[in-house]
Design an enzyme around this catalytic site. Structure first.
Site, PDB file in Angstrom:
ATOM      1  N   GLU A 288     -10.906   6.249   4.167  1.00 44.86           N
ATOM      2  CA  GLU A 288      -9.932   5.637   5.067  1.00 44.86           C
ATOM      3  C   GLU A 288     -10.095   6.108   6.526  1.00 44.86           C
ATOM      4  O   GLU A 288     -11.208   6.245   7.009  1.00 44.86           O
ATOM      5  CB  GLU A 288      -8.513   5.849   4.523  1.00 44.86           C
TER       6      GLU A 288
ATOM      7  N   ASP B  94       0.859  -1.171   0.000  1.00 49.04           N
ATOM      8  CA  ASP B  94       0.000   0.000   0.000  1.00 49.04           C
ATOM      9  C   ASP B  94       0.913   1.245   0.000  1.00 49.04           C
ATOM     10  O   ASP B  94       2.145   1.138   0.117  1.00 49.04           O
ATOM     11  CB  ASP B  94      -0.951  -0.019   1.204  1.00 49.04           C
TER      12      ASP B  94
END
Ligand code: NAG
Ligand code: NAG
Ligand code: NAG
Ligand code: NAG
Ligand code: NAG
Ligand code: NAG
Length: 644
Positions: A529, A321
């Site tokens: 997120e 990521d």
């Protein structure tokens, strides 16, 4: 749909004489062209041989370049050439210019690609982007419902068409790779990424994964060897199953936190969708920021190498990521180069750096040169990346296709999105106890009220990951139709619509008797997120007040725009009808389609609708299960053919 596979995958059982013939033919072709024959450039060769040939020609610098993914903003021609950069990405909201057109995106990608092709071996870059509900970074793209809404459709065929449309729109901008689908099994709606998950139910996530991967990448032929990446060229794109593994199982739904589970439960709840993605030939897998039983996933060799690569037989590449290597660096005990060592050793193949590539390249080079990191591991990583690039035909077709620019925001895609919206809406209440159903609404009303912060706000109804990473409110965000605009288009010309974002109770009271009904649209504002983590899950104010004020005076339908179930128990009694709309995207017409009965409601809850947050986590199948509405619940209506 319109894509033609160009992959040169050859069955291992192909008759030897054909292979010999192919070798002779390509040798002849090379000889007549007067060029040296280069095996890896020969599309007739099996991918495995092309990978081995190319790998054998590469220097360490070229190999480490392939493993490096850098941000668009850093990817000048000079940087791509100097570092032999293998991949470039757009971070959330990272665009060549505000409201860039498909043509401008193509020009940017082409420029980078030409720089890559100029390097000694001419290995094309693979450009990646988060196209997670349509090609969402791009202005004027079709924005589809977020995954939670797709889970509600229970319709894998539709999800596959969404994957195809998204691939076509990415190709319209010259981009051949998306970091999607998110195959998280969100077990706690307090998690800020819960809307990126199709469901709390592993089986439903599996069903959608098995549809979305071939939608994006194309259908692998029958008896394709398990785990070998398959990406039809042309209009399909490489996909990425994420975030491996257990991202949706963290404590209290805290983003990037610790998933405490036995190995058995991890395999039972969170792992199965990866097996489906691998079976469908997914090109890449992204690792989760989260930890499993206290160990960061990015350094978990057991799960990445032993389970994903060896047990599940995944042969595409594993990617980190964003800045994930940095995030496992915890000074003073651990230096960045230790993090690099541990992640590469764990089995990571491509590193989303994305900014500090000089330091990354220098550290990795030192550690391979001095034996801290084995060259075998580097060769495995690079082989996997090259395998995907060959499989998707990047060497043969590295440049954007200008003929595809018109696919962006294409009418047909918008129709598919509209269909997805109406299939994703879940009807949770329709008429007060003992009273007649409220839906479908009449199009022939004299006067109606439309109220609430989300009735006429395109940005709100699209949610996070829309044009910018966090998303934003407003109607100039991109092209689309708000719910209010859709209602206006649906009702009779003679119907008077009063619209108010923040209704004033006393002025509604004055004309309450004139309204046939009210549509109240409230919900969450966009987030992505960690910014979306939320421990109270209340409807943001003034939503609850708007519901109480309007529903106390006028017969009302409440439409909730949200990424997850919210606390509604205190207000549900006041509502005449209640619809969960999730985050529907740009095609607001899909909401009107079911409110006014042009189509029936069919959506089913992809998540448990809890009563209060102190019940969380509470999922389908739990011993103590006492929801407001259970997983799978959803009332239906019949289309009212008499209207319109
Ligand atoms: C975006 O779409 C709108 C409406 O369809 C159109 O007017 C505009 O020209 C488009 N903008 C770009 C940059 O393509
Ligand atoms: C989980 O969150 C808590 C509270 O914010 C924090 O202290 C802890 O370090 C986090 N754990 C992990 C593994 O990220
Ligand atoms: C990459 O770009 C970022 C943001 O534009 C910048 O801060 C950073 O310094 C760049 N990295 C390098 C190595 O130039
Ligand atoms: C290799 O280099 C790294 C980084 O400088 C260092 O930490 C490590 O100890 C070195 N390993 C060997 C075997 O020399
Ligand atoms: C939308 O309009 C607002 C105010 O008119 C402006 O500040 C904003 O930059 C615009 N946003 C976009 C994406 O064009
Ligand atoms: C609920 O949590 C969110 C996110 O932390 C916060 O912004 C909001 O103010 C909270 N709402 C209430 C009513 O406490």
């Amino acid at each position: 749909m319109r894509a033609a596979p160009t992959t040169m995958w050859r069955s291992p059982a192909a008759p030897a004489c054909l292979l010999v013939a192919a070798v002779l033919l390509s040798a002849v072709a090379a000889a007549t062209a007067g060029e040296e024959y280069v095996k890896y450039k020969d599309p007739k060769k099996p991918i495995g041989e092309r990978v081995d040939d190319l790998l054998s020609r590469m220097t360490l610098a070229e190999k480490i370049g392939q493993m490096s993914q850098i941000e668009r903003a850093n990817a000048t021609s000079a940087v791509i050439e100097k570092y032999f950069v293998g991949s470039v990405l757009s971070g959330g909201g990272s665009v060549p210019s505000e409201k860039a057109t498909a043509k401008e995106w193509q020009q940017m990608v082409a420029k980078m690609q030409k720089a890559a092709l100029k390097t000694r071996l001419g290995i094309p870059i693979i450009y990646g982007i988060d196209a997670v509900h349509g090609h969402n970074n791009v202005h004027n793209a079709t924005i589809f419902p977020h995954n939670v809404g797709l889970g509600a459709t229970r319709d894998p065929k539709l999800v596959k068409r969404i994957g195809q449309s998204t691939a076509h729109e990415a190709r319209a901008t010259g981009i051949p790779y998306t970091f999607a689908p998110c195959v998280a099994v969100c077990r706690d709606p307090r998690w800020g990424r819960c809307y990126e998950s199709y469901s709390e139910d592993t089986k439903l996530v599996q069903l959608m994964t098995s549809a979305m991967v071939p939608g994006l990448q194309g259908d692998a032929p029958a008896r394709y060897p398990k785990g070998t990446p398959f990406v039809a060229g042309g209009m399909n794109v490489a996909g990425c199953a994420k975030h491996f593994v257990g991202d949706g199982g963290t404590r209290d739904g805290i983003n990037e936190n610790n998933t405490v589970l036995s190995f058995h439960d991890l395999m039972r709840i969170h792992m199965p969708p990866y097996d489906d993605a691998v079976i469908k030939g997914v090109a890449s897998v992204m690792i989760s920021y989260s930890s499993w039983n206290g160990v960061k996933m990015h350094e978990n060799r057991f799960l990445i190498t032993d389970i994903l690569k060896n047990k599940l037989k995944f042969r595409g590449f594993v990617i980190t990521d964003w800045q994930a290597v940095d995030r496992i660096t915890t000074p003073p005990h651990k230096h960045y180069y230790h993090s690099i060592q541990e992640t590469i050793h764990a089995g990571i193949d491509m590193v989303m750096i994305p900014y500090d590539y000089p330091e990354f390249v220098a550290d990795l080079t030192t550690q391979v040169s001095n034996g801290s990191i084995k060259l075998d591991r580097i060769n495995d990583a690079v082989s996997r990346i090259l395998r995907v690039k060959f499989a998707m035909g990047l060497f043969e077709n590295p440049l954007p296709d200008p003929r595809l620019a018109g696919e962006l925001g294409d009418k047909e895609h918008r129709q598919i999105a509209r269909e997805a919206v109406r299939r994703s809406l879940v009807l949770l209440k329709n008429g007060k106890h003992g009273e007649k159903p409220v839906l479908p609404l009449s199009k022939k009303a004299d006067k109606i009220l439309v109220a609430g912060s989300h009735a006429h706000n395109l940005g709100f109804q699209c949610g996070g990951w829309t044009v910018s990473w966090q998303g934003q409110g407003g109607n100039n965000v991109t092209a689309g139709t708000t719910i209010l605009e859709a209602i206006k288009a649906a009702v009779d010309e003679s119907t008077v619509i009063d619209y108010t974002e923040h209704p004033d109770k006393s002025s509604i009271a004055e004309s309450a008797k004139e309204y046939d009904y009210a549509v109240v649209v409230v919900g969450e504002e966009p987030y992505a997120e960690t910014e979306g983590d939320n421990l109270n899950l209340t409807i943001p104010s003034p939503g609850p007040k708007v519901i109480k004020d309007v529903c106390g005076l006028v017969k009302c339908v409440v439409v909730l725009v949200s990424g997850r179930p919210l606390v509604v128990e205190p207000y549900i009694g006041a509502m005449d009808a209640f619809v969960a709309a999730w985050l529907p995207g740009t095609e607001g017409h899909g909401v009107a389609d079911v409110l006014f009965g042009d189509h029936g409601f069919t959506g089913k809850l992809p998540r448990t609708w809890f009563k209060s947050v102190d019940q969380l986590p509470m999922n389908f199948g739990d011993k103590h299960y006492n929801p407001l509405f259970p997983f799978g619940f959803g009332l239906t209506t019949k289309p009212s053919h008499s209207q319109s």
